[in-house]
Design a protein around this motif. Structure first.
Motif, PDB file in Angstrom:
ATOM      1  N   LYS A  54     -10.562  -7.704  -4.774  1.00 55.33           N
ATOM      2  CA  LYS A  54      -9.702  -8.386  -3.811  1.00 55.33           C
ATOM      3  C   LYS A  54      -8.337  -7.695  -3.709  1.00 55.33           C
ATOM      4  CE  LYS A  54     -11.699 -13.029  -4.184  1.00 55.33           C
ATOM      5  NZ  LYS A  54     -11.444 -14.439  -4.597  1.00 55.33           N
ATOM      6  N   ALA A  55      -7.804  -7.282  -4.859  1.00 60.08           N
ATOM      7  CA  ALA A  55      -6.504  -6.605  -4.844  1.00 60.08           C
ATOM      8  C   ALA A  55      -6.585  -5.294  -4.070  1.00 60.08           C
ATOM      9  CB  ALA A  55      -6.036  -6.361  -6.272  1.00 60.08           C
ATOM     10  N   LEU A  56      -7.660  -4.528  -4.287  1.00 58.00           N
ATOM     11  CA  LEU A  56      -7.811  -3.268  -3.560  1.00 58.00           C
ATOM     12  C   LEU A  56      -8.052  -3.504  -2.079  1.00 58.00           C
ATOM     13  CD1 LEU A  56      -9.956  -1.222  -6.122  1.00 58.00           C
ATOM     14  CD2 LEU A  56      -7.518  -0.977  -5.602  1.00 58.00           C
ATOM     15  N   LEU A  57      -8.761  -4.590  -1.742  1.00 57.30           N
ATOM     16  CA  LEU A  57      -8.959  -4.929  -0.335  1.00 57.30           C
ATOM     17  C   LEU A  57      -7.615  -5.220   0.339  1.00 57.30           C
ATOM     18  CD1 LEU A  57     -12.148  -7.208  -0.342  1.00 57.30           C
ATOM     19  CD2 LEU A  57     -11.848  -5.102   0.956  1.00 57.30           C
ATOM     20  N   VAL A  58      -6.787  -6.000  -0.337  1.00 56.10           N
ATOM     21  CA  VAL A  58      -5.471  -6.320   0.226  1.00 56.10           C
ATOM     22  C   VAL A  58      -4.638  -5.046   0.383  1.00 56.10           C
ATOM     23  CG1 VAL A  58      -3.313  -7.550  -0.214  1.00 56.10           C
ATOM     24  CG2 VAL A  58      -5.486  -8.670  -0.669  1.00 56.10           C
ATOM     25  N   LEU A  59      -4.709  -4.137  -0.596  1.00 55.36           N
ATOM     26  CA  LEU A  59      -3.952  -2.893  -0.519  1.00 55.36           C
ATOM     27  C   LEU A  59      -4.418  -2.041   0.660  1.00 55.36           C
ATOM     28  CD1 LEU A  59      -1.900  -0.908  -1.687  1.00 55.36           C
ATOM     29  CD2 LEU A  59      -3.706  -0.036  -3.187  1.00 55.36           C
ATOM     30  N   CYS A  60      -5.734  -1.900   0.819  1.00 57.06           N
ATOM     31  CA  CYS A  60      -6.250  -1.109   1.951  1.00 57.06           C
ATOM     32  C   CYS A  60      -5.887  -1.741   3.285  1.00 57.06           C
ATOM     33  CB  CYS A  60      -7.770  -0.971   1.827  1.00 57.06           C
ATOM     34  SG  CYS A  60      -8.324   0.068   0.458  1.00 57.06           S
TER      35      CYS A  60
ATOM     36  N   VAL B 259      10.666  -1.131  12.260  1.00 56.90           N
ATOM     37  CA  VAL B 259       9.329  -0.853  11.714  1.00 56.90           C
ATOM     38  C   VAL B 259       9.387  -0.735  10.199  1.00 56.90           C
ATOM     39  CG1 VAL B 259       7.472   0.851  11.656  1.00 56.90           C
ATOM     40  CG2 VAL B 259       8.481   0.192  13.839  1.00 56.90           C
ATOM     41  N   GLN B 260      10.403  -0.060   9.684  1.00 53.81           N
ATOM     42  CA  GLN B 260      10.529   0.063   8.233  1.00 53.81           C
ATOM     43  C   GLN B 260      10.756  -1.286   7.577  1.00 53.81           C
ATOM     44  OE1 GLN B 260      13.659   2.968   7.789  1.00 53.81           O
ATOM     45  NE2 GLN B 260      12.208   4.653   7.610  1.00 53.81           N
ATOM     46  N   LEU B 261      11.560  -2.135   8.204  1.00 54.75           N
ATOM     47  CA  LEU B 261      11.765  -3.469   7.654  1.00 54.75           C
ATOM     48  C   LEU B 261      10.467  -4.274   7.675  1.00 54.75           C
ATOM     49  CD1 LEU B 261      13.913  -5.436   6.556  1.00 54.75           C
ATOM     50  CD2 LEU B 261      14.202  -6.266   8.899  1.00 54.75           C
ATOM     51  N   ALA B 262       9.694  -4.157   8.756  1.00 50.67           N
ATOM     52  CA  ALA B 262       8.404  -4.846   8.826  1.00 50.67           C
ATOM     53  C   ALA B 262       7.457  -4.350   7.737  1.00 50.67           C
ATOM     54  CB  ALA B 262       7.787  -4.652  10.214  1.00 50.67           C
ATOM     55  N   LYS B 263       7.491  -3.046   7.458  1.00 49.44           N
ATOM     56  CA  LYS B 263       6.642  -2.506   6.391  1.00 49.44           C
ATOM     57  C   LYS B 263       7.065  -3.024   5.027  1.00 49.44           C
ATOM     58  CE  LYS B 263       5.299   1.848   8.621  1.00 49.44           C
ATOM     59  NZ  LYS B 263       5.332   3.328   8.534  1.00 49.44           N
ATOM     60  N   ILE B 264       8.379  -3.134   4.815  1.00 47.16           N
ATOM     61  CA  ILE B 264       8.846  -3.674   3.538  1.00 47.16           C
ATOM     62  C   ILE B 264       8.353  -5.108   3.362  1.00 47.16           C
ATOM     63  CG2 ILE B 264      10.906  -4.397   2.268  1.00 47.16           C
ATOM     64  CD1 ILE B 264      12.358  -1.976   3.407  1.00 47.16           C
ATOM     65  N   GLY B 265       8.508  -5.932   4.429  1.00 41.80           N
ATOM     66  CA  GLY B 265       8.000  -7.300   4.349  1.00 41.80           C
ATOM     67  C   GLY B 265       6.503  -7.342   4.138  1.00 41.80           C
ATOM     68  N   LEU B 266       5.764  -6.436   4.809  1.00 40.47           N
ATOM     69  CA  LEU B 266       4.312  -6.383   4.663  1.00 40.47           C
ATOM     70  C   LEU B 266       3.910  -6.079   3.221  1.00 40.47           C
ATOM     71  CD1 LEU B 266       1.378  -6.130   5.807  1.00 40.47           C
ATOM     72  CD2 LEU B 266       1.907  -3.724   6.268  1.00 40.47           C
ATOM     73  N   PHE B 267       4.539  -5.103   2.610  1.00 35.29           N
ATOM     74  CA  PHE B 267       4.157  -4.717   1.248  1.00 35.29           C
ATOM     75  C   PHE B 267       4.654  -5.731   0.219  1.00 35.29           C
ATOM     76  CE2 PHE B 267       3.673  -0.464   3.201  1.00 35.29           C
ATOM     77  CZ  PHE B 267       2.368  -0.215   2.783  1.00 35.29           C
TER      78      PHE B 267
ATOM     79  N   VAL C  36       4.661  -9.021   0.802  1.00 36.51           N
ATOM     80  CA  VAL C  36       3.614 -10.046   0.891  1.00 36.51           C
ATOM     81  C   VAL C  36       2.327  -9.553   0.240  1.00 36.51           C
ATOM     82  CG1 VAL C  36       2.182 -11.379   2.482  1.00 36.51           C
ATOM     83  CG2 VAL C  36       4.618 -11.082   2.945  1.00 36.51           C
ATOM     84  N   ALA C  37       1.959  -8.288   0.520  1.00 38.96           N
ATOM     85  CA  ALA C  37       0.747  -7.742  -0.091  1.00 38.96           C
ATOM     86  C   ALA C  37       0.868  -7.704  -1.614  1.00 38.96           C
ATOM     87  CB  ALA C  37       0.486  -6.342   0.453  1.00 38.96           C
ATOM     88  N   GLY C  38       2.059  -7.356  -2.114  1.00 45.23           N
ATOM     89  CA  GLY C  38       2.257  -7.337  -3.566  1.00 45.23           C
ATOM     90  C   GLY C  38       2.096  -8.712  -4.175  1.00 45.23           C
ATOM     91  N   LEU C  39       2.634  -9.745  -3.493  1.00 49.98           N
ATOM     92  CA  LEU C  39       2.481 -11.109  -3.991  1.00 49.98           C
ATOM     93  C   LEU C  39       1.011 -11.532  -4.007  1.00 49.98           C
ATOM     94  CD1 LEU C  39       5.490 -12.873  -2.213  1.00 49.98           C
ATOM     95  CD2 LEU C  39       5.289 -12.303  -4.636  1.00 49.98           C
ATOM     96  N   VAL C  40       0.284 -11.191  -2.951  1.00 43.30           N
ATOM     97  CA  VAL C  40      -1.141 -11.549  -2.889  1.00 43.30           C
ATOM     98  C   VAL C  40      -1.918 -10.805  -3.968  1.00 43.30           C
ATOM     99  CG1 VAL C  40      -3.203 -11.483  -1.443  1.00 43.30           C
ATOM    100  CG2 VAL C  40      -1.013 -12.106  -0.438  1.00 43.30           C
TER     101      VAL C  40
END
Length: 422
Positions: free
Chosen positions: A97-103, A134-142, A144-148
């Motif tokens: 699941k963690a690798l799925l979220v990362l991909c 875009v960079q700020l959106a990527k920071i927020g994305l990662f 959230v992904a890190g928390l998941v």
């Protein structure tokens, strides 16, 4: 055969072989999905006229989506492995699941980069950059992904993790200080249209003088005229002052503001012979007659006081030269006549009398601008003697040598005269 049968009956062998088969199946599925999916997608992208699919392929969004296939095989196939323990199954499922979220996060990040590429190709995108957003959106994305991912690996509820992050808000503010400042600065720069890609800016305190080539979340890159790159923190463009030459580029004219320093000792009144000679100049054909008539009327109005030379108005070579230069600029084909154009005399000092030319060329191209400016001043330097004027310059070594030579010559002549009379 007996040894093989004993080996197969060894506890855990079936599980190990099942895990090995599952890994092999996941690898084969990954290879097949990547080869088939990427080949099909690239083929479609090559045949269509759409640009978004080319951008997604270039940023490898489909590559990261294809990478999710082996994780899905492992996640749902681990339960089919014989005699696998519940703890091992839980660990494998959590890692999958963690690798799925990362991909998935990498695929979305690639899609955001593709969106930025498409926007940059538009007319508005060439002026205003969304790279910071875009960079700020990527920071927020990662984030959230890190928390998941942490939630999937530890089994903790995401609310508990967020409450822990709230307690660390002071530390997070310190860590993301530059990001927050950069985002606020980027919003102000964009909303107020203070900076665009391609603008020529000057920021002497940071040795920046050139074109803006990139506007990111944290930094702005400027390519200087010597081809070096200056990186400026985004917040410095809000807190510090800088000069943006976009207005000059948009008006289509670049300013000339330079002085001719006239030697004050060469300024004098014009006599009749000088006036007759200057009246032959084409650019003074309208000025001199009108000015002479104005001066004559003024002097006649003085009556008896006009008999004193100091009371009368007279034309000077400096004033006539200033009028000539004004007409010269007004009729010059490479001067922008829709913008300010004047010749003014500044306050005199120990360096002579400054005569300033203030006008705009009809081009903003650097090389053409310098050529036009040089041609104008070359001509005016050579024209000064026609008006009896001299350009002021501090004495050089050559002037000193010439003065000493004249002094020695005068002394020699004086001695020869003395010897002749004696």
């Amino acid at each position: 055969m007996n040894s093989l049968r004993q080996l197969m009956e060894w506890p855990g062998m079936r599980t190990a072989l099942g895990l090995l088969a599952l890994m092999l199946l996941a690898w084969l599925v990954g290879v097949l999905v990547r080869s088939v999916l990427l080949r099909v997608v690239h083929g479609i992208a090559a045949r269509t006229e759409w640009r978004w699919d080319d951008a997604l392929c270039r940023r490898r969004s489909f590559f990261w989506l294809a990478r999710m296939a082996p994780m899905l095989v492992v996640q749902y196939g681990i339960a089919r492995v014989p005699d696998v323990s519940g703890d091992v199954e839980g660990i494998v499922v959590s890692i999958s699941k963690a690798l799925l979220v990362l991909c998935l996060a990498m695929a979305i990040s690639s899609a955001l980069s593709a969106l930025e590429d498409l926007y940059r190709e538009t007319p508005r995108g060439r002026e205003r950059s969304i790279k910071g957003v875009v960079q700020l959106a990527k920071i927020g994305l990662f984030v959230v992904a890190g928390l998941v991912i942490v939630t999937a690996l530890t089994g903790q509820r995401i609310g508990l993790l967020l409450s822990g992050l709230g307690a660390m808000s002071a530390v997070l503010m310190l860590v993301f200080k530059d990001t927050i400042l950069g985002f606020v600065a980027g919003v102000q720069l964009s909303s107020n249209d203070m900076l665009r890609v391609g603008d020529w800016i000057e920021m002497p305190q940071l040795n920046a003088d050139g074109d803006v080539i990139d506007i990111a979340l944290h930094t702005v890159k400027v390519r200087n005229w010597d081809k070096t790159i200056t990186t400026i923190p985004s917040w410095r463009l809000i807190s510090d002052s800088y000069k943006n030459w976009r207005g000059m580029q948009e008006t289509g004219g670049r300013r000339i503001k330079r002085v001719l320093t006239i030697d004050a000792g060469s300024v004098r009144f014009l006599d009749g012979a000088a006036l007759d000679r200057l009246a032959k100049l084409r650019l003074l054909a309208d000025y001199l007659p009108a000015k002479q008539q104005e001066v004559a009327e003024w002097n006649r109005a003085l009556g008896e006081a006009g008999g004193v030379a100091a009371n009368r108005r007279r034309l000077t070579n400096l004033g006539t030269f200033r009028a000539y230069v004004q007409v010269y600029l007004d009729t010059h084909p490479r001067i922008h006549h829709g913008l300010s154009c004047m010749v003014r005399q500044l306050a005199s000092g120990s360096q002579g009398i400054p005569l300033e030319l203030y006008c705009f060329t009809d081009t903003v191209v650097w090389a053409d601008y310098e050529a036009i400016q040089a041609d104008i001043f070359d001509y005016l330097f050579a024209l000064l003697p026609e008006f009896g004027l001299r350009l002021y310059q501090q004495p050089s070594g050559h002037d000193m040598q010439a003065g000493l030579a004249r002094l020695d010559g005068g002394r020699a002549e004086s001695r020869s005269l003395q010897s002749a009379t004696s």
